[in-house]
Design a protein around this motif. Sequence first.
Motif, PDB file in Angstrom:
ATOM      1  N   UNK A  33     -40.669 -15.010  26.670  1.00 33.85           N
ATOM      2  CA  UNK A  33     -39.716 -14.090  26.055  1.00 33.85           C
ATOM      3  C   UNK A  33     -39.370 -14.535  24.639  1.00 33.85           C
ATOM      4  N   UNK A  34     -39.236 -13.561  23.738  1.00 31.97           N
ATOM      5  CA  UNK A  34     -38.688 -13.805  22.402  1.00 31.97           C
ATOM      6  C   UNK A  34     -37.345 -13.091  22.365  1.00 31.97           C
ATOM      7  N   UNK A  35     -36.285 -13.831  22.084  1.00 32.08           N
ATOM      8  CA  UNK A  35     -34.933 -13.274  21.982  1.00 32.08           C
ATOM      9  C   UNK A  35     -34.520 -13.216  20.519  1.00 32.08           C
ATOM     10  N   UNK A  36     -33.972 -12.084  20.111  1.00 32.62           N
ATOM     11  CA  UNK A  36     -33.421 -11.912  18.772  1.00 32.62           C
ATOM     12  C   UNK A  36     -31.908 -11.934  18.930  1.00 32.62           C
ATOM     13  N   UNK A  37     -31.255 -12.924  18.293  1.00 31.59           N
ATOM     14  CA  UNK A  37     -29.826 -13.135  18.511  1.00 31.59           C
ATOM     15  C   UNK A  37     -29.032 -13.149  17.215  1.00 31.59           C
TER      16      UNK A  37
ATOM     17  N   UNK B 165     -24.601 -13.441  15.948  1.00 30.51           N
ATOM     18  CA  UNK B 165     -23.415 -14.216  16.306  1.00 30.51           C
ATOM     19  C   UNK B 165     -22.790 -13.760  17.612  1.00 30.51           C
ATOM     20  N   UNK B 166     -22.933 -12.487  17.962  1.00 32.88           N
ATOM     21  CA  UNK B 166     -22.314 -11.986  19.194  1.00 32.88           C
ATOM     22  C   UNK B 166     -23.229 -12.085  20.396  1.00 32.88           C
ATOM     23  N   UNK B 167     -24.419 -12.652  20.241  1.00 32.48           N
ATOM     24  CA  UNK B 167     -25.318 -12.838  21.375  1.00 32.48           C
ATOM     25  C   UNK B 167     -26.654 -12.151  21.159  1.00 32.48           C
ATOM     26  N   UNK B 168     -27.357 -11.963  22.262  1.00 27.61           N
ATOM     27  CA  UNK B 168     -28.697 -11.380  22.195  1.00 27.61           C
ATOM     28  C   UNK B 168     -28.628  -9.895  21.850  1.00 27.61           C
ATOM     29  N   UNK B 169     -29.334  -9.507  20.786  1.00 29.08           N
ATOM     30  CA  UNK B 169     -29.364  -8.106  20.356  1.00 29.08           C
ATOM     31  C   UNK B 169     -30.584  -7.398  20.914  1.00 29.08           C
ATOM     32  N   UNK B 170     -31.637  -8.155  21.161  1.00 34.92           N
ATOM     33  CA  UNK B 170     -32.889  -7.580  21.644  1.00 34.92           C
ATOM     34  C   UNK B 170     -33.725  -8.703  22.234  1.00 34.92           C
TER      35      UNK B 170
END
Length: 121
Positions: free
Chosen positions: A103-107, A109-114
């Motif tokens: 998995x690639x997580x895009x984060x 300041x408020x957490x994971x966006x995608x």
Amino acid sequence: MATLSVKATAVLGAAMLVSAAGAQAPASVSQGNYECWAHGRARPLMNFKFTGSDRYSDPDGKQRGTFTYNAATGAITFKGGHLDGVMPTGFTSVYHEKNKKPTVSFRGQSGEAQFCEKVAR
């Protein structure tokens, strides 16, 4: 009070994501196709495939770029291609394999966006 540079903040954020995900960053990324999701919806324009140890492209192979991967933190940075600069300043991209699911997580300041998960094709 000390302030961190954007780069230091990104690296720190990446390390925190890997830790919070309960996953250790693997030695390398898993090649293949990745499908992306945000807020319960498919994000097909973000889909990509890792095509080599430092290369990626859009699913059709028309837009190609490179990436750097830091196995110590899981941080991944895309250069060129359709993912270069796709997220706003302050966001980080992190690769991890929680429960053996690449998995690639895009984060932000408020957490994971995608997130983008590897799919079989």
